[in-house]
Design a protein around this motif. Structure first.
Motif, PDB file in Angstrom:
ATOM      1  N   VAL A  23       0.687  -1.228  -0.139  1.00  0.00           N
ATOM      2  CA  VAL A  23      -0.025  -0.115   0.080  1.00  0.00           C
ATOM      3  C   VAL A  23       0.806   1.338   0.039  1.00  0.00           C
ATOM      4  O   VAL A  23       0.328   2.321  -0.678  1.00  0.00           O
ATOM      5  N   SER A  24       2.079   1.435   0.800  1.00  0.00           N
ATOM      6  CA  SER A  24       2.837   2.442   0.882  1.00  0.00           C
ATOM      7  C   SER A  24       3.553   2.960  -0.359  1.00  0.00           C
ATOM      8  O   SER A  24       3.383   4.033  -0.757  1.00  0.00           O
ATOM      9  N   GLY A  25       4.273   1.840  -0.739  1.00  0.00           N
ATOM     10  CA  GLY A  25       5.221   2.568  -1.922  1.00  0.00           C
ATOM     11  C   GLY A  25       4.874   1.908  -3.289  1.00  0.00           C
ATOM     12  O   GLY A  25       4.833   0.584  -3.723  1.00  0.00           O
ATOM     13  N   ARG A  26       4.148   2.988  -4.078  1.00  0.00           N
ATOM     14  CA  ARG A  26       3.697   2.683  -5.474  1.00  0.00           C
ATOM     15  C   ARG A  26       4.619   3.240  -6.355  1.00  0.00           C
ATOM     16  O   ARG A  26       4.186   3.832  -7.590  1.00  0.00           O
ATOM     17  N   LYS A  27       5.955   3.437  -6.156  1.00  0.00           N
ATOM     18  CA  LYS A  27       6.684   3.884  -7.159  1.00  0.00           C
ATOM     19  C   LYS A  27       7.143   3.103  -8.094  1.00  0.00           C
ATOM     20  O   LYS A  27       7.181   3.484  -9.547  1.00  0.00           O
ATOM     21  N   HIS A  28       7.624   2.014  -8.078  1.00  0.00           N
ATOM     22  CA  HIS A  28       7.996   1.143  -9.010  1.00  0.00           C
ATOM     23  C   HIS A  28       7.264  -0.049  -9.110  1.00  0.00           C
ATOM     24  O   HIS A  28       6.818  -0.695  -7.992  1.00  0.00           O
ATOM     25  N   LEU A  29       6.891  -0.709 -10.192  1.00  0.00           N
ATOM     26  CA  LEU A  29       6.174  -1.893 -10.407  1.00  0.00           C
ATOM     27  C   LEU A  29       6.854  -3.085  -9.874  1.00  0.00           C
ATOM     28  O   LEU A  29       6.335  -3.749  -9.368  1.00  0.00           O
ATOM     29  N   LEU A  30       8.101  -3.237  -9.831  1.00  0.00           N
ATOM     30  CA  LEU A  30       8.990  -4.155  -9.167  1.00  0.00           C
ATOM     31  C   LEU A  30       8.752  -4.462  -7.714  1.00  0.00           C
ATOM     32  O   LEU A  30       8.722  -5.551  -7.215  1.00  0.00           O
ATOM     33  N   ASN A  31       8.801  -3.290  -7.068  1.00  0.00           N
ATOM     34  CA  ASN A  31       8.522  -3.196  -5.745  1.00  0.00           C
ATOM     35  C   ASN A  31       7.231  -3.597  -5.305  1.00  0.00           C
ATOM     36  O   ASN A  31       7.105  -4.414  -4.235  1.00  0.00           O
ATOM     37  N   THR A  32       6.067  -3.275  -6.048  1.00  0.00           N
ATOM     38  CA  THR A  32       4.835  -3.961  -6.129  1.00  0.00           C
ATOM     39  C   THR A  32       4.741  -5.420  -6.152  1.00  0.00           C
ATOM     40  O   THR A  32       4.128  -5.959  -5.441  1.00  0.00           O
ATOM     41  N   LEU A  33       5.319  -5.963  -7.277  1.00  0.00           N
ATOM     42  CA  LEU A  33       5.286  -7.223  -7.259  1.00  0.00           C
ATOM     43  C   LEU A  33       6.036  -8.022  -6.403  1.00  0.00           C
ATOM     44  O   LEU A  33       5.510  -9.175  -5.937  1.00  0.00           O
ATOM     45  N   LEU A  34       7.072  -7.535  -5.840  1.00  0.00           N
ATOM     46  CA  LEU A  34       7.777  -8.248  -4.836  1.00  0.00           C
ATOM     47  C   LEU A  34       7.021  -8.379  -3.452  1.00  0.00           C
ATOM     48  O   LEU A  34       6.988  -9.202  -2.569  1.00  0.00           O
ATOM     49  N   SER A  81       6.945  -6.485 -20.365  1.00  0.00           N
ATOM     50  CA  SER A  81       6.464  -5.759 -21.351  1.00  0.00           C
ATOM     51  C   SER A  81       6.419  -4.391 -21.160  1.00  0.00           C
ATOM     52  O   SER A  81       6.334  -3.369 -22.255  1.00  0.00           O
ATOM     53  N   ILE A  82       5.888  -3.828 -19.927  1.00  0.00           N
ATOM     54  CA  ILE A  82       5.928  -2.554 -19.809  1.00  0.00           C
ATOM     55  C   ILE A  82       7.287  -1.968 -20.108  1.00  0.00           C
ATOM     56  O   ILE A  82       7.455  -0.773 -20.286  1.00  0.00           O
ATOM     57  N   VAL A  83       8.598  -2.640 -19.094  1.00  0.00           N
ATOM     58  CA  VAL A  83       9.927  -2.095 -19.510  1.00  0.00           C
ATOM     59  C   VAL A  83      10.167  -1.866 -21.249  1.00  0.00           C
ATOM     60  O   VAL A  83      10.734  -0.825 -21.318  1.00  0.00           O
ATOM     61  N   ARG A  84       9.734  -2.869 -21.912  1.00  0.00           N
ATOM     62  CA  ARG A  84      10.096  -2.786 -23.443  1.00  0.00           C
ATOM     63  C   ARG A  84       9.211  -1.629 -23.999  1.00  0.00           C
ATOM     64  O   ARG A  84       9.716  -1.018 -24.872  1.00  0.00           O
ATOM     65  N   SER A  85       7.989  -1.473 -23.602  1.00  0.00           N
ATOM     66  CA  SER A  85       7.176  -0.398 -24.312  1.00  0.00           C
ATOM     67  C   SER A  85       7.261   0.976 -23.645  1.00  0.00           C
ATOM     68  O   SER A  85       7.394   1.963 -24.467  1.00  0.00           O
ATOM     69  N   HIS A  86       7.658   1.042 -22.358  1.00  0.00           N
ATOM     70  CA  HIS A  86       7.847   2.575 -21.963  1.00  0.00           C
ATOM     71  C   HIS A  86       9.205   2.770 -21.460  1.00  0.00           C
ATOM     72  O   HIS A  86       9.503   4.082 -21.105  1.00  0.00           O
ATOM     73  N   GLY A  87       9.971   1.927 -21.554  1.00  0.00           N
ATOM     74  CA  GLY A  87      11.659   2.064 -21.290  1.00  0.00           C
ATOM     75  C   GLY A  87      11.814   1.910 -19.565  1.00  0.00           C
ATOM     76  O   GLY A  87      13.157   1.749 -19.051  1.00  0.00           O
ATOM     77  N   ASN A  88      10.962   2.135 -18.668  1.00  0.00           N
ATOM     78  CA  ASN A  88      11.338   1.945 -17.168  1.00  0.00           C
ATOM     79  C   ASN A  88      10.084   1.277 -17.003  1.00  0.00           C
ATOM     80  O   ASN A  88       9.019   1.250 -17.183  1.00  0.00           O
ATOM     81  N   ASP A  89      10.107   1.167 -15.229  1.00  0.00           N
ATOM     82  CA  ASP A  89       8.866   0.775 -14.495  1.00  0.00           C
ATOM     83  C   ASP A  89       8.351   1.691 -13.484  1.00  0.00           C
ATOM     84  O   ASP A  89       7.635   1.236 -12.630  1.00  0.00           O
ATOM     85  N   ASN A  90       8.438   2.886 -13.553  1.00  0.00           N
ATOM     86  CA  ASN A  90       7.974   3.960 -12.680  1.00  0.00           C
ATOM     87  C   ASN A  90       6.534   4.103 -13.238  1.00  0.00           C
ATOM     88  O   ASN A  90       6.124   4.398 -14.161  1.00  0.00           O
ATOM     89  N   PHE A  91       5.781   4.208 -11.947  1.00  0.00           N
ATOM     90  CA  PHE A  91       4.546   4.656 -12.206  1.00  0.00           C
ATOM     91  C   PHE A  91       4.329   5.756 -12.710  1.00  0.00           C
ATOM     92  O   PHE A  91       3.079   6.302 -13.386  1.00  0.00           O
ATOM     93  N   SER A  92       5.102   6.868 -12.388  1.00  0.00           N
ATOM     94  CA  SER A  92       4.851   8.319 -12.710  1.00  0.00           C
ATOM     95  C   SER A  92       4.722   8.733 -14.249  1.00  0.00           C
ATOM     96  O   SER A  92       4.482   9.758 -14.597  1.00  0.00           O
ATOM     97  N   GLY A  93       5.625   7.480 -14.794  1.00  0.00           N
ATOM     98  CA  GLY A  93       5.655   7.957 -16.317  1.00  0.00           C
ATOM     99  C   GLY A  93       4.805   7.157 -17.243  1.00  0.00           C
ATOM    100  O   GLY A  93       4.462   7.514 -18.256  1.00  0.00           O
ATOM    101  N   PHE A  94       3.599   6.680 -16.559  1.00  0.00           N
ATOM    102  CA  PHE A  94       2.602   6.003 -17.103  1.00  0.00           C
ATOM    103  C   PHE A  94       1.321   6.896 -17.337  1.00  0.00           C
ATOM    104  O   PHE A  94       1.077   7.667 -16.483  1.00  0.00           O
ATOM    105  N   SER A  95       0.703   6.805 -18.485  1.00  0.00           N
ATOM    106  CA  SER A  95      -0.505   7.460 -18.691  1.00  0.00           C
ATOM    107  C   SER A  95      -1.873   6.561 -18.645  1.00  0.00           C
ATOM    108  O   SER A  95      -1.645   5.630 -19.412  1.00  0.00           O
TER     109      SER A  95
END
Length: 99
Positions: A23-34, A81-95
């Motif tokens: 719930v607290s850290g939603r900056k990177h997708l990898l942290n969420t998956l872990l 898939s997200i890293v290939r399409s967007h270049g990183n896994d930061n949630f702030s870069g997604f629209s």
């Protein structure tokens, strides 16, 4: 009986630690998956202690472990898939409007 309560208490504490990390850290997708994998591991640990104390068969545990592995593989596939399409896994870069 005190050992039973300790073995049931530790997975519950780890479950709530995983939920708070999810719930607290939603900056990177990898942290969420872990954190999701940590939650699944703590649930597996809790159910394994319950099944071991009841003396039941462990077929349900194998089914649960299979579903947890499938969830992990699906999450890693989405991450790649997200890293290939967007270049990183930061949630702030997604629209939300962008495919």
């Amino acid at each position: 009986m005190a050992i039973l309560s300790v073995f049931s208490f530790v997975p519950l504490v780890s479950f709530f630690c995983g939920v708070s990390a999810f719930v607290s850290g939603r900056k990177h997708l990898l942290n969420t998956l872990l954190s999701l994998e940590f939650i699944m591991l703590s649930i597996f640990w809790f159910v394994a202690t319950l099944v071991a104390n009841l003396g039941a068969d462990c077929y349900f545990l194998l089914f649960f472990l299979t579903l947890a592995a499938c969830e992990g593989a699906l999450g890693l596939a989405l991450l790649v898939s997200i890293v290939r399409s967007h270049g990183n896994d930061n949630f702030s870069g997604f629209s939300v409007l962008q495919c």
